[in-house]
Design a protein around this motif. Structure first.
Motif, PDB file in Angstrom:
ATOM      1  N   LYS A  38     -36.309 -11.391  18.037  1.00  0.00           N
ATOM      2  CA  LYS A  38     -37.515 -10.570  17.940  1.00  0.00           C
ATOM      3  C   LYS A  38     -38.581 -11.390  17.238  1.00  0.00           C
ATOM      4  N   ILE A  39     -39.727 -11.561  17.892  1.00  0.00           N
ATOM      5  CA  ILE A  39     -40.768 -12.427  17.334  1.00  0.00           C
ATOM      6  C   ILE A  39     -42.140 -11.959  17.813  1.00  0.00           C
ATOM      7  N   ASP A  40     -43.134 -12.185  16.978  1.00  0.00           N
ATOM      8  CA  ASP A  40     -44.510 -11.810  17.298  1.00  0.00           C
ATOM      9  C   ASP A  40     -45.201 -12.908  18.090  1.00  0.00           C
ATOM     10  N   LEU A  41     -46.052 -12.482  19.029  1.00  0.00           N
ATOM     11  CA  LEU A  41     -46.976 -13.397  19.693  1.00  0.00           C
ATOM     12  C   LEU A  41     -48.256 -13.397  18.868  1.00  0.00           C
ATOM     13  N   HIS A  42     -48.819 -14.573  18.679  1.00  0.00           N
ATOM     14  CA  HIS A  42     -50.033 -14.709  17.867  1.00  0.00           C
ATOM     15  C   HIS A  42     -51.214 -15.124  18.736  1.00  0.00           C
ATOM     16  N   GLN A  50     -53.869 -13.338  14.150  1.00  0.00           N
ATOM     17  CA  GLN A  50     -53.628 -11.963  14.573  1.00  0.00           C
ATOM     18  C   GLN A  50     -52.430 -11.888  15.519  1.00  0.00           C
ATOM     19  N   THR A  51     -51.604 -10.853  15.355  1.00  0.00           N
ATOM     20  CA  THR A  51     -50.462 -10.620  16.229  1.00  0.00           C
ATOM     21  C   THR A  51     -50.931  -9.836  17.449  1.00  0.00           C
ATOM     22  N   THR A  52     -50.609 -10.324  18.646  1.00  0.00           N
ATOM     23  CA  THR A  52     -51.023  -9.634  19.871  1.00  0.00           C
ATOM     24  C   THR A  52     -49.962  -8.660  20.362  1.00  0.00           C
ATOM     25  N   CYS A  53     -48.694  -8.977  20.168  1.00  0.00           N
ATOM     26  CA  CYS A  53     -47.594  -8.074  20.521  1.00  0.00           C
ATOM     27  C   CYS A  53     -46.297  -8.660  19.989  1.00  0.00           C
ATOM     28  N   THR A  54     -45.210  -7.947  20.161  1.00  0.00           N
ATOM     29  CA  THR A  54     -43.899  -8.411  19.726  1.00  0.00           C
ATOM     30  C   THR A  54     -42.997  -8.533  20.947  1.00  0.00           C
ATOM     31  N   ARG A  88     -50.000  -9.348  26.859  1.00  0.00           N
ATOM     32  CA  ARG A  88     -48.790 -10.052  26.442  1.00  0.00           C
ATOM     33  C   ARG A  88     -48.898 -11.561  26.624  1.00  0.00           C
ATOM     34  N   ILE A  92     -46.264 -18.663  20.494  1.00  0.00           N
ATOM     35  CA  ILE A  92     -44.934 -18.373  19.969  1.00  0.00           C
ATOM     36  C   ILE A  92     -44.282 -19.682  19.514  1.00  0.00           C
TER      37      ILE A  92
END
Length: 111
Positions: A38-42, A50-54, A88, A92
């Motif tokens: 599980k990781i955030d896209l930046h 800023q995080t765009t989604c996970t 999305r 990463i």
């Protein structure tokens, strides 16, 4: 005048070639990977952006670009199931990916 036209023609050719050379028209030249954790896209390559989604383990992504920043390799990815160009999509860590069909490609390294 002719020199100027030749220069403009050359620039147009280079721009066209640079935009189409890296992507195969049938999609076969794209590198694909799966997310391993599980990781955030930046929005930018860096933990403070800023995080765009996970993304979740098993999510599939297409590699678009890479950047080695201070010894950490980041990939610009697009989730395979996303139909919009902005949805999305983000940066990463390379450590969170495993190659599906070909070894992970480092675009900035030329490998």
């Amino acid at each position: 005048m002719i020199r100027t036209l030749c220069l403009i023609g050359l620039l147009c050719f280079l721009v066209t070639f640079s935009c189409t050379a890296c992507t195969a028209r049938d999609g076969s030249g794209l590198s694909r990977a799966a997310v391993t954790m599980k990781i955030d896209l930046h929005s930018q390559p860096g933990f403070d952006s800023q995080t765009t989604c996970t993304l979740l383990p098993g999510d599939r992504v297409v590699l678009l670009d890479s950047l080695n920043q201070n010894g950490t390799l980041w990939y610009l990815v697009q989730a395979s199931d996303s139909t919009s160009s902005r949805g999305r999509r983000g940066w990463i860590l390379a450590d969170a990916l495993v190659a599906l069909d070909t070894p992970l490609k480092c675009f900035s390294c030329g490998v």
